[in-house]
Scaffold this active site. Structure first.
Site, PDB file in Angstrom:
ATOM      1  N   ASP A  75       0.824  -1.210   0.000  1.00 46.90           N
ATOM      2  CA  ASP A  75       0.000   0.000   0.000  1.00 46.90           C
ATOM      3  C   ASP A  75       0.859   1.261   0.000  1.00 46.90           C
ATOM      4  O   ASP A  75       2.053   1.237   0.310  1.00 46.90           O
ATOM      5  CB  ASP A  75      -0.967   0.021   1.196  1.00 46.90           C
ATOM      6  CG  ASP A  75      -0.261   0.064   2.544  1.00 46.90           C
ATOM      7  OD1 ASP A  75       0.778  -0.600   2.705  1.00 46.90           O
ATOM      8  OD2 ASP A  75      -0.737   0.788   3.438  1.00 46.90           O
ATOM      9  N   GLU A 129      -0.001  -1.101   5.589  1.00 46.46           N
ATOM     10  CA  GLU A 129       1.016  -0.705   6.567  1.00 46.46           C
ATOM     11  C   GLU A 129       0.869   0.754   6.951  1.00 46.46           C
ATOM     12  O   GLU A 129       1.284   1.154   8.047  1.00 46.46           O
ATOM     13  CB  GLU A 129       2.421  -0.950   5.988  1.00 46.46           C
ATOM     14  CG  GLU A 129       3.554  -0.790   6.991  1.00 46.46           C
ATOM     15  CD  GLU A 129       4.087   0.623   7.105  1.00 46.46           C
ATOM     16  OE1 GLU A 129       4.788   0.907   8.092  1.00 46.46           O
ATOM     17  OE2 GLU A 129       3.793   1.462   6.231  1.00 46.46           O
TER      18      GLU A 129
HETATM   19 ZN   LIG Z   1       6.695   2.123   4.262  1.00 47.17          ZN
END
Ligand SMILES: [Zn+2]
Length: 361
Positions: A75, A129
């Site tokens: 992401d 994340e």
């Molecule tokens: Zn990162």
């Protein structure tokens, strides 16, 4: 749609970086990129592949003595006039170029092109994340399938500009309260001022000398800081309560319990409430694959002062470090970019480290 991750693209980590950047994948919208990654990994006969949500795991089963985990998040933060990618001279610009599709590209390139590595390899391409940790793909895997993370050593390909950043510091927050007695300020002697009572605490913070600790050659600098203070009732009232929030960043030679005990010692005599805590991670550079990795890099490691996902591996007893081609200072910036040379250097280093050993060695 045809998968843009063709064999030609996979063979070139620079092309692969661009192609991954052009697969838009803001947090919680990683399905398309995860589908593409899963698809190419399933085409590799030397890998077995599994998936949880939009996190894809692939591993070799070669019966090697040691297993190395290479992990990267798929992401990005929201795009910001920086999508799709553009190239200017030696730089690729675009959302996620540094954080961390150039790192993901190195891992995916290795997964596709190195069928006989000297260690067994596990690849983790994970979701979410950049947002709250309850969505973090690595956390979800460590809860549901901790065996997917099993290994002797892990590398997270987060941006470090080609430097090894090992371990990470822990963090905890406490709230400290002082109590007083309300009174009208015209008759202040009838009250006790809770804000004034904070003076002693603030003095202890000002006098505090944080430790600098060197572990496995990595220097960690601790910090103890007031991050918020609140108190007061009205312009004519002696306040009866005041609250101070303090954040300790602690070197990984302290456990969370030891760090809290330290804070209690510093603020002995005051009422302390723990509100948040996350353990650090020791550098763990003595494991054999870690030593070989440092030899391949040929540079001294630096300490990671922020908290990162390496701590999730450390919690499972797996030494882990950060190493990636992106510049961490460019992460999340609108002019985010990565140097093509750093991508090529990173790919060459990882190949040197993981290529099959010849008999001469
Ligand atoms: Zn990162």
């Amino acid at each position: 749609m045809a998968n843009p991750l063709t064999q030609d693209v996979l063979a070139d980590p620079v092309e692969l970086t661009r192609t991954l950047v052009d697969l838009r994948s803001e947090s919680r919208e990683e399905k398309e990129i995860a589908d593409c990654v899963e698809d190419v990994l399933r085409q590799a006969p030397h890998l077995s592949v599994d998936r949880l949500g939009n996190t894809v795991m692939a591993r070799t089963e070669l019966g090697r003595d040691q297993r190395v985990v290479l992990a990267g998040h798929l992401d990005t933060v929201p795009i910001n006039d920086n999508f799709p990618s553009t190239v200017q001279d030696d730089l690729i610009f675009g959302c996620g170029t540094a954080d961390m599709k150039s790192g993901v590209a190195l891992a995916l390139h290795l997964a596709a092109t190195l069928p006989d590595p000297c260690y067994d390899l596990t690849f983790l391409f994970y979701e979410a994340e950049e947002i709250e940790s309850k969505y973090n793909g690595l956390k979800l895997v460590s809860d549901a399938h901790p065996q997917w993370l099993a290994g002797d050593f892990a590398v997270l390909l987060e941006p470090t500009y080609g430097v090894v950043e090992a371990g990470c510091q822990g963090t905890l927050r406490v709230v400290i309260r002082t109590a007083g007695k309300r009174a009208h300020t015209a008759r202040a002697w009838r009250g006790v001022n809770a804000i004034h009572a904070m003076g002693e605490l603030l003095q202890r913070l000002a006098d505090y000398r944080p430790r600098t600790v060197t572990i496995d050659g990595c220097t960690f600098r601790e910090g103890l800081n007031a991050v918020r203070i609140s108190g007061g009732v009205a312009g004519n009232v002696v306040p009866d309560a005041c609250e101070l929030e303090v954040n300790l960043r602690f070197a990984p030679d302290r456990s969370e319990d030891q760090a809290l005990a330290h804070v209690r010692e510093v603020f002995d005599g005051f009422d302390i409430e723990l509100t948040d805590s996350a353990a650090g991670a020791l550098p763990g550079l003595t494991a054999e694959p870690a030593r070989e990795f440092l030899a391949a890099i040929g540079e001294e490691p630096a300490a990671k002062l922020g908290w990162t996902d390496v701590a999730r591996f450390a919690a499972l007893g797996i030494p882990a470090l950060n190493y990636g081609p992106g510049d961490p200072l460019l992460a999340h910036a609108p002019d985010e970019h990565v140097e093509i040379g750093k991508i090529r250097d990173g790919a060459a280093t990882l190949h040197r480290w993981l290529a099959p050993r010849t008999n001469a060695e």
